[in-house]
Design a protein around this motif. Sequence first.
Motif, short mmCIF file in Angstrom:
data_model
loop_
_atom_site.label_atom_id
_atom_site.label_comp_id
_atom_site.label_asym_id
_atom_site.label_seq_id
_atom_site.Cartn_x
_atom_site.Cartn_y
_atom_site.Cartn_z
N MET A 140 0.78 -1.18 0.05
CA MET A 140 0.00 0.05 -0.01
C MET A 140 0.89 1.29 0.12
N THR A 141 0.57 2.23 0.80
CA THR A 141 1.33 3.44 0.84
C THR A 141 1.14 4.39 2.07
N ARG A 142 1.89 5.42 1.93
CA ARG A 142 1.77 6.50 3.05
C ARG A 142 0.41 7.57 2.51
N VAL A 143 -0.29 7.68 3.27
CA VAL A 143 -1.52 8.46 3.29
C VAL A 143 -1.31 9.82 3.71
N PRO A 144 -0.85 10.96 3.26
CA PRO A 144 -1.06 12.37 4.31
C PRO A 144 -2.45 12.74 4.44
N VAL A 145 -2.73 12.71 5.71
CA VAL A 145 -3.98 13.03 6.36
C VAL A 145 -4.22 14.61 6.53
N GLU A 146 -4.88 15.36 5.43
CA GLU A 146 -5.39 16.72 5.80
C GLU A 146 -6.85 16.76 6.29
N SER A 147 -7.55 15.97 5.86
CA SER A 147 -9.09 15.92 6.21
C SER A 147 -9.57 14.68 6.36
N TYR A 148 -10.79 14.75 6.88
CA TYR A 148 -11.49 13.75 7.44
C TYR A 148 -12.00 12.80 5.84
N ASP A 149 -12.32 13.53 4.75
CA ASP A 149 -12.41 12.89 3.56
C ASP A 149 -11.36 12.18 3.17
N THR A 150 -9.92 12.51 3.33
CA THR A 150 -8.94 11.55 3.08
C THR A 150 -9.04 10.24 3.82
N LEU A 151 -9.28 10.28 5.08
CA LEU A 151 -9.74 9.00 5.83
C LEU A 151 -10.60 8.29 5.23
N ASP A 152 -11.78 9.03 4.94
CA ASP A 152 -12.92 8.22 4.81
C ASP A 152 -13.11 7.65 3.51
N SER A 153 -12.18 8.03 2.62
CA SER A 153 -12.08 7.65 0.95
C SER A 153 -11.01 6.49 0.96
N THR A 154 -10.42 6.02 2.00
CA THR A 154 -9.19 4.83 1.97
C THR A 154 -10.08 3.61 2.41
N SER A 155 -10.11 3.03 1.24
CA SER A 155 -10.94 1.67 1.12
C SER A 155 -10.57 0.55 2.28
N GLU A 156 -9.33 0.69 2.72
CA GLU A 156 -9.03 -0.35 3.76
C GLU A 156 -9.72 -0.10 5.12
N ILE A 157 -10.02 0.95 5.23
CA ILE A 157 -10.81 1.23 6.64
C ILE A 157 -12.18 1.50 6.43
N SER A 158 -12.97 1.38 7.52
CA SER A 158 -14.34 1.69 7.49
C SER A 158 -14.50 3.03 8.04
N GLY A 159 -15.94 3.46 8.07
CA GLY A 159 -16.23 4.71 8.53
C GLY A 159 -15.86 4.94 10.06
N LYS A 160 -15.93 3.97 10.73
CA LYS A 160 -15.61 3.88 12.20
C LYS A 160 -13.81 3.74 12.35
N GLY A 161 -13.28 3.08 11.45
CA GLY A 161 -11.89 3.27 11.67
C GLY A 161 -11.57 4.61 11.01
N ALA A 162 -11.95 5.34 10.19
CA ALA A 162 -11.70 6.68 9.81
C ALA A 162 -11.95 7.60 11.08
N ALA A 163 -13.10 7.52 11.91
CA ALA A 163 -13.24 8.34 13.01
C ALA A 163 -12.26 7.85 13.98
N VAL A 164 -11.89 6.75 14.25
CA VAL A 164 -10.83 6.42 15.29
C VAL A 164 -9.55 7.14 14.83
N ILE A 165 -9.22 7.05 13.54
CA ILE A 165 -7.92 7.80 13.28
C ILE A 165 -7.98 9.26 13.45
#
Length: 114
Positions: free
Chosen positions: A1-26
């Motif tokens: 996979m890769t490194r994902v620079p997180v600038e917004s919630y949308d970046t997290l929420d659009s990453t297929s490996e994690i669910s909505g709950k995972g995005a919220a936890v991160i």
Amino acid sequence: MTRVPVESYDTLDSTSEISGKGAAVIAELMNKGIDTVVYIPGWMADDNDLKPVAGGKTLYVATVEDYSAKAWKVSQSDGTSEFVAKSQAVVFDRRSFEIETPQQRLGEFAGESR
């Protein structure tokens, strides 16, 4: 996979490996000052000594080094470290001071301002 620079919630929420709950936890971890969170698939969880974030088994707070072309060295503050295949892990790096989430705070729900 890769490194994902997180600038917004949308970046997290659009990453297929994690669910909505995972995005919220991160997002919550990053808003508490954590700079790096690593996703490692559940099927790999039993094969390492890393300690996952409470309540799950796929997210880890750790520092990450580029060990080789095919592996990350993932280290936790207690000295535990593991080599993880880059093809399996996703490293989320905080790039924003605060990650706004779609959830409302209780004060906002009651009509109070921040």
